[in-house]
Motif scaffolding. Sequence first.
Motif, mmCIF file in Angstrom:
data_model
loop_
_atom_site.group_PDB
_atom_site.id
_atom_site.type_symbol
_atom_site.label_atom_id
_atom_site.label_comp_id
_atom_site.label_asym_id
_atom_site.label_seq_id
_atom_site.Cartn_x
_atom_site.Cartn_y
_atom_site.Cartn_z
ATOM 1 N N ALA A 61 11.173 0.078 34.902
ATOM 2 C CA ALA A 61 12.109 1.046 34.311
ATOM 3 C C ALA A 61 11.954 1.078 32.788
ATOM 4 N N GLY A 62 11.761 -0.083 32.185
ATOM 5 C CA GLY A 62 11.573 -0.146 30.744
ATOM 6 C C GLY A 62 10.306 0.538 30.281
ATOM 7 N N VAL A 63 9.205 0.323 30.987
ATOM 8 C CA VAL A 63 7.944 0.969 30.624
ATOM 9 C C VAL A 63 8.101 2.483 30.744
ATOM 10 N N ARG A 64 8.732 2.926 31.809
ATOM 11 C CA ARG A 64 8.946 4.378 31.963
ATOM 12 C C ARG A 64 9.805 4.934 30.835
ATOM 13 N N LEU A 65 10.847 4.219 30.458
ATOM 14 C CA LEU A 65 11.689 4.649 29.341
ATOM 15 C C LEU A 65 10.870 4.724 28.056
ATOM 16 N N PHE A 66 10.092 3.700 27.792
ATOM 17 C CA PHE A 66 9.259 3.681 26.588
ATOM 18 C C PHE A 66 8.296 4.873 26.588
ATOM 19 N N LEU A 67 7.647 5.121 27.707
ATOM 20 C CA LEU A 67 6.690 6.222 27.789
ATOM 21 C C LEU A 67 7.374 7.577 27.618
ATOM 22 N N ALA A 68 8.579 7.707 28.151
ATOM 23 C CA ALA A 68 9.309 8.971 28.013
ATOM 24 C C ALA A 68 9.641 9.259 26.551
ATOM 25 N N GLU A 69 9.842 8.199 25.773
ATOM 26 C CA GLU A 69 10.209 8.360 24.367
ATOM 27 C C GLU A 69 9.016 8.297 23.422
ATOM 28 N N ASP A 94 -9.007 0.432 24.675
ATOM 29 C CA ASP A 94 -8.611 1.001 25.962
ATOM 30 C C ASP A 94 -9.344 0.311 27.101
ATOM 31 N N ALA A 95 -10.589 -0.089 26.852
ATOM 32 C CA ALA A 95 -11.368 -0.769 27.888
ATOM 33 C C ALA A 95 -10.687 -2.073 28.329
ATOM 34 N N ALA A 96 -10.060 -2.775 27.392
ATOM 35 C CA ALA A 96 -9.354 -4.015 27.730
ATOM 36 C C ALA A 96 -8.169 -3.729 28.647
ATOM 37 N N ILE A 97 -7.470 -2.644 28.389
ATOM 38 C CA ILE A 97 -6.332 -2.253 29.239
ATOM 39 C C ILE A 97 -6.840 -1.855 30.623
ATOM 40 N N MET A 98 -7.890 -1.064 30.659
ATOM 41 C CA MET A 98 -8.457 -0.626 31.932
ATOM 42 C C MET A 98 -8.940 -1.821 32.749
ATOM 43 N N ARG A 99 -9.567 -2.782 32.097
ATOM 44 C CA ARG A 99 -10.059 -3.973 32.805
ATOM 45 C C ARG A 99 -8.912 -4.731 33.459
ATOM 46 N N ARG A 118 0.030 9.412 23.743
ATOM 47 C CA ARG A 118 -0.526 8.712 24.902
ATOM 48 C C ARG A 118 -1.894 8.118 24.602
ATOM 49 N N GLU A 119 -2.466 8.416 23.453
ATOM 50 C CA GLU A 119 -3.818 7.969 23.109
ATOM 51 C C GLU A 119 -3.831 7.384 21.705
ATOM 52 N N PRO A 120 -4.645 6.431 21.410
ATOM 53 C CA PRO A 120 -5.364 5.633 22.400
ATOM 54 C C PRO A 120 -4.388 4.739 23.184
ATOM 55 N N LEU A 121 -4.747 4.480 24.409
ATOM 56 C CA LEU A 121 -3.887 3.738 25.320
ATOM 57 C C LEU A 121 -3.542 2.352 24.774
ATOM 58 N N PHE A 122 -4.512 1.663 24.189
ATOM 59 C CA PHE A 122 -4.239 0.299 23.727
ATOM 60 C C PHE A 122 -3.205 0.290 22.601
ATOM 61 N N GLU A 123 -3.198 1.308 21.749
ATOM 62 C CA GLU A 123 -2.185 1.367 20.692
ATOM 63 C C GLU A 123 -0.804 1.637 21.284
ATOM 64 N N LEU A 124 -0.749 2.469 22.307
ATOM 65 C CA LEU A 124 0.512 2.724 22.994
ATOM 66 C C LEU A 124 1.044 1.432 23.620
ATOM 67 N N VAL A 125 0.170 0.693 24.298
ATOM 68 C CA VAL A 125 0.575 -0.579 24.916
ATOM 69 C C VAL A 125 1.007 -1.573 23.832
ATOM 70 N N ASN A 126 0.278 -1.645 22.742
ATOM 71 C CA ASN A 126 0.663 -2.557 21.658
ATOM 72 C C ASN A 126 2.029 -2.181 21.085
ATOM 73 N N ASP A 127 2.305 -0.883 20.945
ATOM 74 C CA ASP A 127 3.627 -0.445 20.484
ATOM 75 C C ASP A 127 4.708 -0.870 21.472
#
Length: 148
Positions: free
Chosen positions: A88-96, A12-17, A100-109
């Motif tokens: 729009a794509g990121v919002r769609l992905f997040l809605a589905e 998550d620190a890498a994403i935050m940075r 939400r945690e850990p953030l880095f795994e969500l981003v990797n997905d």
Amino acid sequence: MTDHLPRLFESDAAIMRIGEGLLARTLPRAEWTHEAHLAATTYVLLRRPDVDVDASLGDIIRAYNASVGGVNSDTEGYHETITRTFLAGVRLFLAEADRREPLFELVNDLLRSPIGKRDWPLRFYSPERLFSVEARRSWVRPDRASLP
């Protein structure tokens, strides 16, 4: 569509940075990759409610580009339609997404998903329309299919 393997994040620190580096204009230019764009967008949407993404993302990216010696012109730098399409794509992905945690795994997905692929906007736009000067300067509607 291409099968480019994304560079994944380890914390998550890498994403935050990346997210904070974009906002503060301190992220090294070499680190402003496709993956970083999507990570920063996800970070700002989820962790920085003080940032009005719809109103300011374009200005944030343009200012960042200029701060690292980049140019925002008709041929390089900030691209409004690509940015808005991926937003729009990121919002769609997040809605589905079911977590939400850990953030880095969500981003990797996200990066492994069809939405995270570099050429995802070409599902909706012809190359001629997407890579036009008009699309770089301002939002243009898709000409192949509606955005989900």
